[in-house]
Design a protein around this motif. Structure first.
Motif, PDB file in Angstrom:
ATOM      1  N   ASP A 148      41.088  38.603  29.893  1.00 32.33           N
ATOM      2  CA  ASP A 148      42.376  38.804  29.616  1.00 32.33           C
ATOM      3  C   ASP A 148      43.250  39.007  30.662  1.00 32.33           C
ATOM      4  O   ASP A 148      43.112  39.805  31.406  1.00 32.33           O
ATOM      5  N   PRO A 149      44.321  37.859  30.871  1.00 30.99           N
ATOM      6  CA  PRO A 149      45.035  37.774  31.927  1.00 30.99           C
ATOM      7  C   PRO A 149      46.166  38.996  31.954  1.00 30.99           C
ATOM      8  O   PRO A 149      46.764  39.032  33.103  1.00 30.99           O
ATOM      9  N   ARG A 150      46.275  39.594  30.999  1.00 30.11           N
ATOM     10  CA  ARG A 150      47.566  40.303  30.843  1.00 30.11           C
ATOM     11  C   ARG A 150      47.223  41.630  31.632  1.00 30.11           C
ATOM     12  O   ARG A 150      46.059  42.027  31.827  1.00 30.11           O
ATOM     13  N   PRO A 151      48.270  42.377  32.165  1.00 30.25           N
ATOM     14  CA  PRO A 151      48.218  43.786  33.162  1.00 30.25           C
ATOM     15  C   PRO A 151      47.635  44.742  31.806  1.00 30.25           C
ATOM     16  O   PRO A 151      47.900  44.529  30.699  1.00 30.25           O
ATOM     17  N   PRO A 152      46.693  45.512  32.396  1.00 27.29           N
ATOM     18  CA  PRO A 152      46.069  46.544  31.661  1.00 27.29           C
ATOM     19  C   PRO A 152      47.308  47.370  31.144  1.00 27.29           C
ATOM     20  O   PRO A 152      48.202  47.766  32.129  1.00 27.29           O
ATOM     21  N   LYS A 208      29.397  42.653  23.606  1.00 24.07           N
ATOM     22  CA  LYS A 208      29.287  42.010  24.613  1.00 24.07           C
ATOM     23  C   LYS A 208      30.411  40.872  24.863  1.00 24.07           C
ATOM     24  O   LYS A 208      31.081  40.641  25.901  1.00 24.07           O
ATOM     25  N   GLU A 209      30.674  40.110  23.574  1.00 20.84           N
ATOM     26  CA  GLU A 209      31.484  38.955  23.357  1.00 20.84           C
ATOM     27  C   GLU A 209      33.038  39.639  23.741  1.00 20.84           C
ATOM     28  O   GLU A 209      33.923  39.467  24.604  1.00 20.84           O
ATOM     29  N   LYS A 210      33.214  41.104  23.174  1.00 21.70           N
ATOM     30  CA  LYS A 210      34.513  41.551  23.078  1.00 21.70           C
ATOM     31  C   LYS A 210      34.745  41.967  24.379  1.00 21.70           C
ATOM     32  O   LYS A 210      36.156  42.098  24.863  1.00 21.70           O
ATOM     33  N   VAL A 211      34.074  42.486  25.034  1.00 20.48           N
ATOM     34  CA  VAL A 211      34.023  43.079  26.774  1.00 20.48           C
ATOM     35  C   VAL A 211      34.476  41.835  27.325  1.00 20.48           C
ATOM     36  O   VAL A 211      35.336  41.921  28.396  1.00 20.48           O
TER      37      VAL A 211
END
Length: 88
Positions: free
Chosen positions: A64-68, A55-58
């Motif tokens: 994460d603000p970086r583009p996918p 859950k934390e990793k998700v």
């Protein structure tokens, strides 16, 4: 009304049976059933901890603000790394 008693469960422990019996012989547990219950409680704690970690990793990934990165690009990059490792 009391809860109905659980039916006995037969479990084949194989090599782990020796460990369970040793723990009883050492006095750490009163019975093999107690060892099994302790093992299941430990498994429950481990799975809860893993669930929390996932859950934390998700949540981190979603924040994460970086583009996918497109899936195709990820697999292409992994393939390239693999080829380089195999030819080095």
């Amino acid at each position: 009304m009391p809860a109905p008693a659980e039916k006995p469960v037969t479990v084949t422990l194989g090599k782990m049976g020796r460990l369970a019996r040793r723990l009883v012989e050492e006095g750490r547990y009163a019975s093999v059933s107690e060892v099994m219950r302790a093992g299941l409680r430990a498994l429950e704690r481990e799975e809860a901890a893993l669930d929390e970690l996932i859950k934390e990793k998700v949540a981190e990934a979603l924040a994460d603000p970086r583009p996918p990165i497109p899936m195709e690009q990820v697999f292409a990059d992994l393939h390239e790394r693999h080829v380089k490792r195999m030819t080095s």
